[in-house]
Design a protein around this motif. Structure first.
Motif, PDB file in Angstrom:
ATOM      1  N   VAL A 160       0.846  -1.195   0.000  1.00 41.77           N
ATOM      2  CA  VAL A 160       0.000   0.000   0.000  1.00 41.77           C
ATOM      3  C   VAL A 160       0.883   1.246   0.000  1.00 41.77           C
ATOM      4  N   PRO A 161       0.713   2.148  -0.957  1.00 40.98           N
ATOM      5  CA  PRO A 161       1.511   3.379  -0.935  1.00 40.98           C
ATOM      6  C   PRO A 161       0.974   4.368   0.099  1.00 40.98           C
ATOM      7  N   TYR A 162       1.888   5.126   0.701  1.00 39.87           N
ATOM      8  CA  TYR A 162       1.463   6.168   1.639  1.00 39.87           C
ATOM      9  C   TYR A 162       0.794   7.295   0.870  1.00 39.87           C
ATOM     10  N   LYS A 165       4.845   8.261   5.746  1.00 38.89           N
ATOM     11  CA  LYS A 165       5.443   8.918   4.590  1.00 38.89           C
ATOM     12  C   LYS A 165       6.917   8.544   4.444  1.00 38.89           C
ATOM     13  N   GLU A 166       7.636   8.492   5.558  1.00 40.21           N
ATOM     14  CA  GLU A 166       9.067   8.196   5.526  1.00 40.21           C
ATOM     15  C   GLU A 166       9.360   6.839   4.896  1.00 40.21           C
ATOM     16  N   VAL A 192       7.501  -2.642   9.401  1.00 37.90           N
ATOM     17  CA  VAL A 192       7.457  -3.091  10.789  1.00 37.90           C
ATOM     18  C   VAL A 192       8.633  -2.427  11.500  1.00 37.90           C
ATOM     19  N   TRP A 193       8.305  -1.635  12.509  1.00 32.04           N
ATOM     20  CA  TRP A 193       9.314  -0.926  13.289  1.00 32.04           C
ATOM     21  C   TRP A 193       9.224  -1.366  14.742  1.00 32.04           C
ATOM     22  N   SER A 194      10.325  -1.197  15.451  1.00 28.55           N
ATOM     23  CA  SER A 194      10.355  -1.422  16.890  1.00 28.55           C
ATOM     24  C   SER A 194       9.999  -0.111  17.593  1.00 28.55           C
ATOM     25  N   GLU A 230      13.413   7.144  17.905  1.00 25.11           N
ATOM     26  CA  GLU A 230      14.488   7.859  17.222  1.00 25.11           C
ATOM     27  C   GLU A 230      13.978   9.030  16.393  1.00 25.11           C
ATOM     28  N   ARG A 231      12.694   9.100  16.169  1.00 27.16           N
ATOM     29  CA  ARG A 231      12.120  10.145  15.322  1.00 27.16           C
ATOM     30  C   ARG A 231      11.283  11.089  16.178  1.00 27.16           C
ATOM     31  N   PRO A 232      11.634  12.376  16.227  1.00 28.85           N
ATOM     32  CA  PRO A 232      10.934  13.311  17.113  1.00 28.85           C
ATOM     33  C   PRO A 232       9.405  13.297  16.972  1.00 28.85           C
TER      34      PRO A 232
END
Length: 161
Positions: free
Chosen positions: A20-22, A126-127, A133-135, A141-143
């Motif tokens: 799926v595209p953002y 978007k990034e 899948v992120w922890s 780490e991202r403000p």
């Protein structure tokens, strides 16, 4: 029902939910595009892209959990369709943000993902551009995602908790 996902969680999803595209303008409650189904009622069509909420709701729908078309602040405040979940369990919605914003309700603009299990959150941003899948550490780490606001569990049919 699905338990904790491992190895490659994306491979356990149908192709329609893996690529799926953002699209930030594609959110719950958004006006339908001409010639397209409405996006403010299930089923949530993500074929032309989605934002984080629309994507998370489509994933939950795949697993038999219906979520009303709530924006993030509405989701965080909701008690009819969801309940706060501590700790989060598989298929709970998790919300991340940059912290409180004066004059805005809690959860306003929060990023929404689907908790898969220890160390795994499925989301669309978007990034990354596509489902990832992120922890929790990846979010921290991202403000804009540094604060874990909390988790919400969908109430109703098909929920075994």
């Amino acid at each position: 029902m699905m338990g904790v996902m491992s190895v490659d969680p994306l491979s356990r999803l149908p192709a329609a939910l893996r690529d799926v595209p953002y699209a930030g303008a594609r959110h719950p409650g958004a006006a339908a595009l001409p010639g397209s189904p409405p996006y403010d009622v299930p089923p949530y069509d993500v074929s032309a892209g989605a934002n984080c909420q629309l994507y998370a709701y489509a994933v939950l729908r795949h697993f038999g959990r219906e979520v009303p078309p709530l924006r993030s602040a509405e989701l965080w405040a909701d008690t009819a369709a969801t309940a706060r979940a501590e700790p989060p369990g598989p298929l709970d919605l998790v919300l991340f943000d940059a912290g409180e914003v004066p004059g805005r309700p809690a959860g306003y603009g929060a990023h929404v993902g689907v908790y898969l299990g220890p160390g795994q959150v499925l989301h669309l941003c978007k990034e990354a551009g596509r489902p990832a899948v992120w922890s929790y550490a990846d979010f921290a780490e991202r403000p804009r995602y540094a604060r874990f606001l909390g988790a919400k569990r969908v109430r109703g049919a098909g929920v075994s908790r």
